[in-house]
Design a protein around this motif. Sequence first.
Motif, PDB file in Angstrom:
ATOM      1  N   ILE A   3       2.376 -15.978  14.540  1.00 37.48           N
ATOM      2  CA  ILE A   3       3.379 -15.501  15.378  1.00 37.48           C
ATOM      3  C   ILE A   3       3.268 -16.116  16.742  1.00 37.48           C
ATOM      4  N   ASN A  40       3.101 -15.975  20.572  1.00 35.36           N
ATOM      5  CA  ASN A  40       3.074 -14.909  21.646  1.00 35.36           C
ATOM      6  C   ASN A  40       4.318 -14.704  22.328  1.00 35.36           C
ATOM      7  N   LYS A  63       7.517 -15.168  21.442  1.00 34.35           N
ATOM      8  CA  LYS A  63       8.545 -15.065  20.613  1.00 34.35           C
ATOM      9  C   LYS A  63       8.649 -13.731  19.692  1.00 34.35           C
ATOM     10  N   GLY A  64       7.173 -13.551  19.494  1.00 32.62           N
ATOM     11  CA  GLY A  64       7.069 -12.317  18.310  1.00 32.62           C
ATOM     12  C   GLY A  64       7.683 -12.580  17.089  1.00 32.62           C
ATOM     13  N   GLU A 111       9.818 -13.545  14.296  1.00 31.38           N
ATOM     14  CA  GLU A 111      11.286 -14.079  14.316  1.00 31.38           C
ATOM     15  C   GLU A 111      11.777 -14.147  12.940  1.00 31.38           C
ATOM     16  N   VAL A 114      -1.701 -14.579  16.238  1.00 32.49           N
ATOM     17  CA  VAL A 114      -0.878 -14.692  17.444  1.00 32.49           C
ATOM     18  C   VAL A 114      -1.253 -15.967  17.987  1.00 32.49           C
ATOM     19  N   ARG A 119       4.586 -11.800  25.525  1.00 33.85           N
ATOM     20  CA  ARG A 119       4.888 -10.354  25.352  1.00 33.85           C
ATOM     21  C   ARG A 119       3.526  -9.646  25.522  1.00 33.85           C
ATOM     22  N   LEU A 125       2.985  -6.891  21.073  1.00 36.44           N
ATOM     23  CA  LEU A 125       3.215  -7.631  19.660  1.00 36.44           C
ATOM     24  C   LEU A 125       2.977  -6.922  18.611  1.00 36.44           C
ATOM     25  N   GLU A 141       5.713  -4.347  17.566  1.00 37.44           N
ATOM     26  CA  GLU A 141       6.604  -5.288  17.070  1.00 37.44           C
ATOM     27  C   GLU A 141       6.136  -5.495  15.657  1.00 37.44           C
TER      28      GLU A 141
END
Length: 550
Positions: free
Chosen positions: A123, A125, A127-128, A130, A151, A159, A164, A167
């Motif tokens: 993932i 950092n 854009k989280g 996707e 991450v 974020r 994160l 999310e």
Amino acid sequence: MAVELLAPAKSSMSLIKEQTARRRTFAIISHPDAGKTTLTEKLLLYGGAIQLAGSVKARRNQRKATSDWMELEKERGISVTSTVLQFEWRNHVLNLLDTPGHNDFSADTYRTLTAADSAVMLIDNAKGVETQTKKLFAVCRERGIPIFTFVNKMDHPGRGPLALLTEVEEVLGIGSYPVNWPIGQGSDFKGVFDRESRQVHLYERVSHGSTKAELEILDIDDDRLLELIGDELYQTLLDDIDLLDAAGESFDAERVAHGTLTPVFFGSALTNFGVELFLSRFLEMGPPPMPRESDQGRVDAEAPFSGFVFKIQANMDPNHRDRIAFMRVVSGRFEKDMEASHSRTGKRLRLSRPQRLFAQDRETVEEAFPGDIVGLTNPGAFQLGDTLSAGPQLSYREVPNFAPEVFSFIRNDDVGRLKHFEKGISQLCEEGLVDLFWDRRSARREPILGAVGKLQFEVVQHRLRSEYGVETGLEPLAYEVIRWLDGDMASLKAIYWGSNARLIEDDFGHPVVLIMTPWNLQYLQDQNPKVPFYATRDELERALRSKAKA
């Protein structure tokens, strides 16, 4: 029902059990540009498999990434094919499956996941979670594959770890357990705190991360830590640790094994922050090869040899123009030149010239164990999903087929290269890169290609040009829907399909209809209630097997 097996000698069973426990076979999944190929390179670097990490950027005079061996990948700096990379580290054998990140090649990624025992979800950092990550995560969850999260790009503004984790839990519906915790982010990123040892891993940046990072490990209460990271970061770290200990998820190995809890690691693959810590903890937490279900019941690792073909690749060696069938060993001990039953044909095959692959490089395999990936030279004997077994004949239904979403005629622009064109199309379709169809009633004898995404057509043309010396042209077709049909071709030809549909055949001789829109599909189904329509070839073949048994 369990498969009845002839018990091997105790020493042989003990060897297989011991070797299986050493294996970790995993795939890396992510959205494009999250840093997947970079992380792959760094795992190889820390695992001792390479001495200098390659750059995935397609810049002149830079060393290309080890896992990106195809010319198109090197030109664009993207991964469009799966590669297999095996290396040993700390008495473990790691089989790393690097998969395409681009959405147009998701079918290849899905097939590769069938060979993995776990997945590393990467993932970004900033854009989280996707779109492509969500799709691939759903496949892993459906298969019950344990998922480990890394991450990446913590050395870039993003974020933040708490946002994160929230999310991941809300978007993907999976619990998260941070194994380590980042100290700062962006230009303030200093390293990570390991929650188990309660030690801080501080890193020195290295130029482009091409060599291993210099590492300093300090206890959380070491006075020097405050001096090195500053009051603000130190206090934030202490507050975050208290919050995680009080309100965070508890580690539960059983939940990890069932894919409902993901261990989370933070770092930066490009600058090597957190990569070695992730790799060492993954060896402890990652699952060894597990039993698999066959049409004859569950097959344990200690059973006689069996495996399935999950990928076929043509022309990995330009000098020999060979085809390699990638086989995942499920059970038993594979040995060079052994004989095995081929489930689809019923024939006995000698498995000669087996190879272990490290991207484009290869070496002869003398033996392999559950979890290993073996490359078999394929003179046309193997198809995707084929099962090989030395004991009782059985089949694994592991490798799925996917319905293409875009279609196009492909035209050979050089009549003198017709044989090369036909050979190239046949071999590339055998890989599963695209699907091959024929309109037997048309005056045109040009094949129809079906693909999940348009970029696959571009790759086919590129490879026909570079590997077979053939120039081609494409003529897109305006169909959006495909359905496989159950019925004899003569009866189906008698049906009026109208101007919004085209009756054709796939390369296996199954009747197929291409349809303009979902509305047209519904109309045809209403007009032909006695004709079964199937969304994939898998669905049709399951129905045909059931009909044959009845």
